[in-house]
Design an enzyme around this catalytic site. Structure first.
Site, PDB file in Angstrom:
ATOM      1  N   LYS A  65      41.107  40.681  90.993  1.00  0.00           N
ATOM      2  CA  LYS A  65      42.069  41.812  90.324  1.00  0.00           C
ATOM      3  C   LYS A  65      43.421  40.997  89.716  1.00  0.00           C
ATOM      4  O   LYS A  65      43.838  41.261  88.856  1.00  0.00           O
ATOM      5  CB  LYS A  65      42.722  42.912  91.460  1.00  0.00           C
ATOM      6  CG  LYS A  65      43.683  42.081  92.611  1.00  0.00           C
ATOM      7  CD  LYS A  65      44.763  42.006  92.547  1.00  0.00           C
ATOM      8  CE  LYS A  65      45.749  41.386  93.498  1.00  0.00           C
ATOM      9  NZ  LYS A  65      47.091  41.037  93.334  1.00  0.00           N
ATOM     10  N   THR A  73      48.453  46.125  90.623  1.00  0.00           N
ATOM     11  CA  THR A  73      48.816  44.651  89.893  1.00  0.00           C
ATOM     12  C   THR A  73      48.463  44.642  88.431  1.00  0.00           C
ATOM     13  O   THR A  73      49.001  44.055  87.568  1.00  0.00           O
ATOM     14  CB  THR A  73      47.613  43.629  90.571  1.00  0.00           C
ATOM     15  OG1 THR A  73      47.619  43.516  91.660  1.00  0.00           O
ATOM     16  CG2 THR A  73      48.020  42.258  89.986  1.00  0.00           C
TER      17      THR A  73
END
Length: 318
Positions: free
Chosen positions: A183, A240
């Protein structure tokens, strides 16, 4: 009693949240002056200004005097091995990694580094969508605790759940670790796309196809697909890739806009991208967004050229 190694923003936030719930917590930092300042002001002015320490939180620069109980390792991924090499032997106390990524020099995950450096200590990882400021402010947060030992996982889940942190547990350690690693790489890609003015549709495409790369790598390493649909995968990816509070996303923005980025800020995704590219090559996995991020970081490819390269790949089923 719980100890937190590393007085950065995230380690400090965890220590505040845990101690706010009444637990006795020790926050350890190497810097003697920093510890003295925190003990006097009862806050970490350098990393989390304005966030007062609860009475149950003590600070220390003596790692040899940490109390019995779990030890949370809140240090950057690329410094985890060095930290474990310098720290004393904690014996059979559980060591919980609170970092995300892949070690560039070895290709190992956080718990694998712990297992190599401290083979007698049970290893676990605490991961998922979370920002230090949110945790320290007492805002609701949900995290994943991954540990191969189901009994220990349940104990740690109980210990690390606080008034504002709800902890879920899993025994799928590879899945949780790969989700947290990939991620960050995708956040760099999304930041670069937004910074270059490519739009939210491009970001959505990168997040979705980045999730496919996350699954591809995790399944090749024996992870469970359901884990990637949870907090440590999809949840962390969503947070994120869409928030300016993400250092990896901000780093990507700087690439997209062509502006400089503070070299003192830790960007876990930069080293992880290179480590994942090497791992993918060894496993014969196709991870085109990861490859593009490495080229962006190295400066061998511009953002628009990277997007053109991705869009011109051979057509296939989703």
């Amino acid at each position: 009693m719980t100890s937190v190694i590393g007085a950065g923003a995230f380690g400090t936030a965890l220590a505040i949240s845990l101690s706010r719930s009444g637990a006795e917590v020790t926050l350890w930092a190497r810097d003697v002056a920093q510890v003295a300042a925190m003990a006097t002001t009862r806050e970490n002015a350098a990393r989390l200004p304005g966030m007062a320490f609860p009475d149950a939180l003590r600070v220390s620069d003596d790692a040899g005097s940490l109390p019995d109980g779990p030890v949370l390792l809140a240090v950057p991924m690329q410094k985890l091995r060095v930290a474990l090499d310098d720290l004393p032997d904690f014996g059979p106390r559980p060591l919980v990694a609170c970092c995300k990524g892949i070690e560039l020099s070895s290709g190992l995950s956080p718990t694998q580094v712990i297992a190599e450096m401290r083979p007698d200590a049970p290893a676990a990882i605490l991961t998922g969508p979370s920002f230090a400021q949110d945790i320290a402010r007492g805002l609701p947060t949900a995290l994943t605790l991954a540990c191969a030992d189901e009994g220990l996982s349940a104990d740690l889940q109980s210990t690390l759940t606080t008034q504002n942190i709800r902890v879920y547990r899993t025994t799928d350690v590879p899945g949780a670790e790969i989700g947290g690693a990939v991620k960050n790489v995708m956040a760099i890609a999304c930041g670069a796309a937004i910074g270059a003015g490519l739009g939210d549709s491009a970001r959505a495409a990168l997040m979705t196809r980045g999730y496919a790369e996350m699954q591809r790598m995790a399944l090749a390493l024996g992870a469970q697909a359901d884990t990637l649909a949870g907090l440590s995968g999809f949840g962390d990816l969503a947070l994120t890739c869409t928030s300016d509070l993400s250092r990896n996303y901000r780093f990507g923005l700087s690439i997209g806009t062509g502006e400089g980025f503070d070299p003192s800020v830790t960007v876990e995704g930069a080293a992880t991208a290179r480590a994942l590219k090497a791992r993918a090559r060894a496993l014969s996995l196709d991870m085109p967004i990861t490859d593009a991020v490495v080229d962006l970081i190295d400066g061998t490819l511009g953002v628009r050229d990277a997007m053109t390269r991705l869009l011109s790949r051979p057509l296939k089923e989703e």
